[in-house]
Motif scaffolding. Structure first.
Motif, PDB file in Angstrom:
ATOM      1  N   TYR A   1      -9.494  -4.327  28.371  1.00  0.00           N
ATOM      2  CA  TYR A   1      -9.420  -4.194  26.902  1.00  0.00           C
ATOM      3  C   TYR A   1      -8.007  -3.833  26.421  1.00  0.00           C
ATOM      4  O   TYR A   1      -7.861  -3.117  25.433  1.00  0.00           O
ATOM      5  CB  TYR A   1     -10.406  -3.119  26.421  1.00  0.00           C
ATOM      6  CG  TYR A   1     -11.820  -3.298  26.910  1.00  0.00           C
ATOM      7  CD1 TYR A   1     -12.775  -3.949  26.130  1.00  0.00           C
ATOM      8  CD2 TYR A   1     -12.223  -2.828  28.161  1.00  0.00           C
ATOM      9  CE1 TYR A   1     -14.088  -4.126  26.581  1.00  0.00           C
ATOM     10  CE2 TYR A   1     -13.516  -2.995  28.623  1.00  0.00           C
ATOM     11  CZ  TYR A   1     -14.439  -3.639  27.832  1.00  0.00           C
ATOM     12  OH  TYR A   1     -15.734  -3.819  28.287  1.00  0.00           O
ATOM     13  N   ASP A   2      -6.988  -4.264  27.146  1.00  0.00           N
ATOM     14  CA  ASP A   2      -5.608  -3.909  26.800  1.00  0.00           C
ATOM     15  C   ASP A   2      -5.450  -2.383  26.695  1.00  0.00           C
ATOM     16  O   ASP A   2      -4.664  -1.883  25.892  1.00  0.00           O
ATOM     17  CB  ASP A   2      -5.182  -4.590  25.479  1.00  0.00           C
ATOM     18  CG  ASP A   2      -3.662  -4.681  25.377  1.00  0.00           C
ATOM     19  OD1 ASP A   2      -2.995  -4.553  26.416  1.00  0.00           O
ATOM     20  OD2 ASP A   2      -3.159  -4.865  24.255  1.00  0.00           O
ATOM     21  N   ASP A   3      -6.203  -1.677  27.487  1.00  0.00           N
ATOM     22  CA  ASP A   3      -6.180  -0.210  27.454  1.00  0.00           C
ATOM     23  C   ASP A   3      -5.754   0.303  28.827  1.00  0.00           C
ATOM     24  O   ASP A   3      -6.504   0.229  29.808  1.00  0.00           O
ATOM     25  CB  ASP A   3      -7.570   0.322  27.085  1.00  0.00           C
ATOM     26  CG  ASP A   3      -7.557   1.830  26.875  1.00  0.00           C
ATOM     27  OD1 ASP A   3      -6.666   2.504  27.434  1.00  0.00           O
ATOM     28  OD2 ASP A   3      -8.438   2.330  26.156  1.00  0.00           O
ATOM     29  N   HIS A   4      -4.539   0.819  28.872  1.00  0.00           N
ATOM     30  CA  HIS A   4      -3.960   1.314  30.127  1.00  0.00           C
ATOM     31  C   HIS A   4      -4.871   2.291  30.857  1.00  0.00           C
ATOM     32  O   HIS A   4      -4.974   2.277  32.079  1.00  0.00           O
ATOM     33  CB  HIS A   4      -2.608   1.965  29.821  1.00  0.00           C
ATOM     34  CG  HIS A   4      -2.654   3.026  28.752  1.00  0.00           C
ATOM     35  ND1 HIS A   4      -1.903   4.162  28.797  1.00  0.00           N
ATOM     36  CD2 HIS A   4      -3.383   3.135  27.596  1.00  0.00           C
ATOM     37  CE1 HIS A   4      -2.144   4.907  27.728  1.00  0.00           C
ATOM     38  NE2 HIS A   4      -3.033   4.298  26.988  1.00  0.00           N
ATOM     39  N   ARG A   5      -5.546   3.152  30.091  1.00  0.00           N
ATOM     40  CA  ARG A   5      -6.343   4.184  30.762  1.00  0.00           C
ATOM     41  C   ARG A   5      -7.587   3.600  31.418  1.00  0.00           C
ATOM     42  O   ARG A   5      -8.046   4.091  32.451  1.00  0.00           O
ATOM     43  CB  ARG A   5      -6.708   5.309  29.793  1.00  0.00           C
ATOM     44  CG  ARG A   5      -5.488   5.963  29.226  1.00  0.00           C
ATOM     45  CD  ARG A   5      -5.651   7.400  28.818  1.00  0.00           C
ATOM     46  NE  ARG A   5      -4.393   7.849  28.247  1.00  0.00           N
ATOM     47  CZ  ARG A   5      -3.321   8.193  28.955  1.00  0.00           C
ATOM     48  NH1 ARG A   5      -3.355   8.162  30.270  1.00  0.00           N
ATOM     49  NH2 ARG A   5      -2.213   8.558  28.354  1.00  0.00           N
ATOM     50  N   VAL A   6      -8.149   2.565  30.836  1.00  0.00           N
ATOM     51  CA  VAL A   6      -9.296   1.910  31.480  1.00  0.00           C
ATOM     52  C   VAL A   6      -8.833   1.364  32.837  1.00  0.00           C
ATOM     53  O   VAL A   6      -9.478   1.568  33.870  1.00  0.00           O
ATOM     54  CB  VAL A   6      -9.875   0.781  30.598  1.00  0.00           C
ATOM     55  CG1 VAL A   6     -10.991   0.048  31.334  1.00  0.00           C
ATOM     56  CG2 VAL A   6     -10.381   1.337  29.270  1.00  0.00           C
ATOM     57  N   ALA A   7      -7.682   0.694  32.835  1.00  0.00           N
ATOM     58  CA  ALA A   7      -7.178   0.096  34.079  1.00  0.00           C
ATOM     59  C   ALA A   7      -6.937   1.175  35.138  1.00  0.00           C
ATOM     60  O   ALA A   7      -7.315   1.016  36.305  1.00  0.00           O
ATOM     61  CB  ALA A   7      -5.881  -0.662  33.799  1.00  0.00           C
ATOM     62  N   MET A   8      -6.314   2.267  34.721  1.00  0.00           N
ATOM     63  CA  MET A   8      -5.930   3.270  35.718  1.00  0.00           C
ATOM     64  C   MET A   8      -7.153   4.012  36.252  1.00  0.00           C
ATOM     65  O   MET A   8      -7.298   4.193  37.456  1.00  0.00           O
ATOM     66  CB  MET A   8      -4.901   4.232  35.113  1.00  0.00           C
ATOM     67  CG  MET A   8      -3.571   3.520  34.842  1.00  0.00           C
ATOM     68  SD  MET A   8      -2.201   4.590  34.399  1.00  0.00           S
ATOM     69  CE  MET A   8      -2.444   4.796  32.645  1.00  0.00           C
ATOM     70  N   CYS A   9      -8.061   4.424  35.370  1.00  0.00           N
ATOM     71  CA  CYS A   9      -9.146   5.254  35.908  1.00  0.00           C
ATOM     72  C   CYS A   9     -10.108   4.433  36.763  1.00  0.00           C
ATOM     73  O   CYS A   9     -10.656   4.949  37.738  1.00  0.00           O
ATOM     74  CB  CYS A   9      -9.836   6.079  34.831  1.00  0.00           C
ATOM     75  SG  CYS A   9     -10.738   5.193  33.616  1.00  0.00           S
ATOM     76  N   PHE A  10     -10.267   3.136  36.493  1.00  0.00           N
ATOM     77  CA  PHE A  10     -11.198   2.353  37.320  1.00  0.00           C
ATOM     78  C   PHE A  10     -10.646   2.062  38.717  1.00  0.00           C
ATOM     79  O   PHE A  10     -11.403   1.699  39.613  1.00  0.00           O
ATOM     80  CB  PHE A  10     -11.636   1.076  36.605  1.00  0.00           C
ATOM     81  CG  PHE A  10     -12.844   1.319  35.750  1.00  0.00           C
ATOM     82  CD1 PHE A  10     -14.126   1.288  36.279  1.00  0.00           C
ATOM     83  CD2 PHE A  10     -12.703   1.635  34.408  1.00  0.00           C
ATOM     84  CE1 PHE A  10     -15.238   1.556  35.504  1.00  0.00           C
ATOM     85  CE2 PHE A  10     -13.814   1.908  33.616  1.00  0.00           C
ATOM     86  CZ  PHE A  10     -15.086   1.871  34.158  1.00  0.00           C
TER      87      PHE A  10
END
Ligand SMILES: Nc1ncnc2c1ncn2[C@@H]1O[C@H](COP(=O)(O)OP(=O)(O)OP(=O)(O)O)[C@@H](O)[C@H]1O
Ligand SMILES: Nc1ccn([C@H]2C[C@H](O)[C@@H](COP(=O)(O)O)O2)c(=O)n1
Length: 693
Positions: A422-431
């Motif tokens: 979702y163009d959301d850095h935190r989604v990418a990092m936490c997953f």
């Protein structure tokens, strides 16, 4: 940074080591704005270099602020001192809330005609409460799209026309950034009276004018009242702390009233250091808590950080992490396992709390994160995003307007998922933390480059400390000039994998042999093997450096290829180069090109390709390759050479050139390079557990 369309993280088992994190985004963008508003020069150390800070820097430069970057990354910012050098500008602020909100307030007060825009998602992120507060004051801000949202047009006003006698009311229950924006900008209106210049409401100030160009109304206390329950209070503490560093002491009555004293003026502190980002630290704190190993040391931020997200360590401890801390460092290791479920009000750590949502998968019961309504208006609707993607992993998730409840995932319940980010850095990092699952399934992160917003090298940093039981390998073997190297480089690039050109190691060994005055006969085998074991070799920016000397061109000659073929037939040389070749197998994966990659070096590789083309096609390709480099030759001589090389390579006693029994054969005689690449990538997808989306 990984700029691939997706990044496959293989199942990870453990982690250990030290990471140094990039600067805090929240501190970086506040410091940049304050340095720009202040008088004097500010030297900023350890500033975050990311998308969000870049848009802020570009905006400040467009406003006439002088910014110099030195080689060590420090920035020297010449403050505007309230002097507007560029009274008209159109600014693009990407998806940076920490740039859009404070700049809106500062520019509305600085006077001038400004247009503020961002990416489409920024135009869905509310700003109406801030604009309302500014409008109450008498500032003139128009919506250029939907009311309540950027883009905005800011018009000039004279400061003496502002309504500063009554408290400014701003909502605190949607985003704390509205209050931060006012706190950062309103000292512009609290300063002592400046020399009077002709006021003219609604017209641009004269070039270089000092606000208030309207004159005597300045020099008074400015009071801000927060309407509603203030959320994310720790972010306001960062704002107050940094204002104090820039000479402005805001008085606070609880979390309801803030007073900027009359005469407040921004003064540069000279040097200022940006702490590492506490929200970014959350991924490595979680890593220490989840992964087996001796623990993770995090440098750049300690438990006494001014950032609210540092309180993530309390939640991590509650879940079972052992966290130690000292000046500017944290050390985290696994203590309780499985982790303990939690039920917390995460309002004070909204960003870092996303990491808890993934940790919850490893807990001993359902975990609930409450009071997180602000997630819905961040880079994406984070409650929806987290719930959707956690479900893809197999988890049961409940969610509501301001909470999320995650049930742990039992062993055998994990699914290999393609995580949408979702163009959301935190989604990418936490997953990425889902890769520690007990079922050993890989995790695919789509559009991994979104981490550029705050932590461009996040995945590289993770891979520098994480261990995988099996790092994936694609082997591409075949005869000379079949196109192995070209195909390998391109497949590696598209997957974000490392690349091994094993032929180069034999070519360098041949070169070193020649320079030592040896030949490839059995008499010199041991000495050549000793040379091969200690090759002083560095691969740098596509060049091969032998003891610092660039030998790339020397290695590509046909003579060097022949020498390589000769030394490669010596069994001791092959043994000597074994460990070096295997050391290329690093996270997130490797594509290896050679003759025995699939048969000897990486027999467990997930995909083995045996690439061939007819001798006629190969000779023609090599001919074109050499001619294009200005080397004169003939197709016939090249064909004779390559057939001689094929014969030697395939008939030697050790590790002969041949397809591995489980290799897929690809004859690319009539294929373009792109067709070969597409074929290999398609085969790779076939052996992956992810759905094709
Ligand atoms: N499918 C293809 N069609 C046409 N030309 C190709 C194809 N694949 C590679 N080539 C060209 O053939 C030449 C040789 O390719 P490359 O150097 O990749 O071969 P190689 O197998 O790695 O050789 P070596 O084993 O000698 O290092 C290059 O100029 C490359 O651009
Ligand atoms: N895995 C490998 C790679 C290379 N060789 C030998 C045989 C080749 O003729 C020579 C040069 O390789 P190239 O650069 O042309 O790929 O090195 C080998 O035996 N095993």
């Amino acid at each position: 940074m990984f700029s691939t369309p997706f990044l496959d993280i293989p199942a990870l088992s453990g982690a250990a080591g030290t990471v140094r994190l990039p600067g805090s985004k929240s501190i970086s963008n506040r410091v940049l704005l304050l340095a720009a508003l202040a008088s004097g020069t500010t030297t900023v150390h350890d500033l975050l270099d990311s998308d969000d800070t870049r848009v802020m820097l570009d905006a400040l430069a467009a406003l006439g602020c002088s910014i110099e970057r030195s080689d060590d990354g420090t920035l020297r910012i010449e403050g505007l001192g309230g002097r507007l050098r560029t009274p008209r500008a159109s600014l693009f602020l990407g998806n940076a809330g920490t740039a859009m909100r404070p700049l809106t307030a500062a520019l509305a007060l600085l006077g001038g005609e400004f247009e503020l825009r961002g990416v489409p998602r920024m135009h869905e992120r509310p700003i109406g409460d801030l604009v309302d507060a500014l409008t109450q004051l008498g500032c003139r801000v128009d919506y250029l799209g939907n009311p309540g949202y950027p883009p905005l047009q800011i018009h000039p006003v004279a400061l003496d026309s502002l309504q500063l006698d009554t408290p400014i009311r701003v909502r605190g229950d949607v985003s704390s950034q509205f209050l931060t924006a006012l706190l950062l900008a309103l000292p512009l209106a609290a300063r002592a009276p400046a020399p009077t210049l002709p006021a003219s409401r609604g017209s641009l100030p004269p070039e270089g004018a000092v606000p208030p160009w309207g004159g005597p109304a300045a020099g008074r206390d400015i009071v801000i009242d927060v309407v509603g329950e203030l959320i994310s209070k720790p972010y306001i503490e960062i704002t107050l702390n940094l204002l104090a560093r820039f000479g402005i002491t805001v008085q606070r009555e609880g979390w309801q009233r803030f007073t900027i004293p009359a005469g407040s003026q921004y003064r540069s502190p000279g040097d200022i250091h940006v702490e590492a980002d506490a929200s970014s630290a959350s991924y490595f704190i979680a890593l220490g808590a989840i992964a087996e190993g001796s623990g993770i040391r995090i440098e750049g931020v300690g438990a006494d950080s001014i950032q609210g997200d540092i309180r993530f360590i309390d939640a991590a401890r509650q879940m079972g992490a052992a966290v130690d801390s000292g000046p500017n460092w944290l050390a985290v290791s696994r203590a309780a396992w499985p982790l303990k479920a939690i039920d917390i009000d995460a309002n004070h750590i909204p960003d870092a709390a996303m990491t808890l949502a993934v940790m919850a998968l490893y807990a001993d019961g359902p975990s609930t994160l409450r009071n997180i309504a602000s997630w819905r208006v961040k880079e994406t609707d984070r409650i929806d995003a987290m719930a959707n993607e956690l479900r893809k992993l197999g988890a049961t998730v409940e969610d509501g307007p301001d909470f999320i409840r995650i049930h742990p995932l039992p062993a055998t319940g994990w699914r290999a998922a393609s995580i949408k980010t979702y163009d959301d850095h935190r989604v990418a990092m936490c997953f990425s933390l889902a890769a520690f699952n007990p079922d050993g399934v890989a995790v695919r992160i789509l559009e991994p480059h979104c981490v550029a917003k705050t932590f461009p090298d996040y995945f590289e940093t993770l891979f520098s400390v994480a261990h995988a039981p099996e790092v994936p390998v694609i082997c591409i073997d075949g005869p000379t000039a079949s196109g192995k190297g070209t195909l390998t480089v391109e497949v590696a690039r598209r997957l974000g994998y490392h690349y091994l050109d094993s032929g180069t190691l034999y070519r360098v060994t041949g070169l070193v042999m020649r320079r030592a005055g040896l030949d490839a006969g059995p008499a010199h085998e041991t000495r050549i093997a000793d040379l091969a074991r200690a090759l002083p070799l560095v691969f740098s920016e596509g060049k091969v450096l032998l003891e610092g000397e660039d030998v790339s061109e020397d290695l590509r000659t046909e003579a060097a290829g022949m020498d390589a073929s000769r030394v490669s037939a010596l069994p001791a040389v092959r043994v000597a180069l074994l460990a070096l070749q295997r050391s290329f197998r690093r996270l997130p994966g490797l594509v290896a090109d050679g003759r025995d990659m699939g048969t000897v070096i990486f027999p467990d590789a997930e995909l083995k390709v045996y690439l061939t083309a007819s001798a006629a096609h190969r000779a023609e390709r090599r001919y074109k390759q050499l001619i294009s480099k200005g080397i004169s030759t003939t197709i016939d001589s090249l064909r004779a050479d390559l057939e001689a090389r094929d014969l030697r390579d395939s008939s030697r006693s050790v590790a002969p050139l041949k397809p591995a029994p489980d290799a897929r054969l690809l004859d690319n005689s009539h294929q373009t390079i792109e067709q070969s690449v597409v074929q290999v990538l398609a085969w790779w997808q076939e052996v992956q557990p992810f759905e094709s989306s």
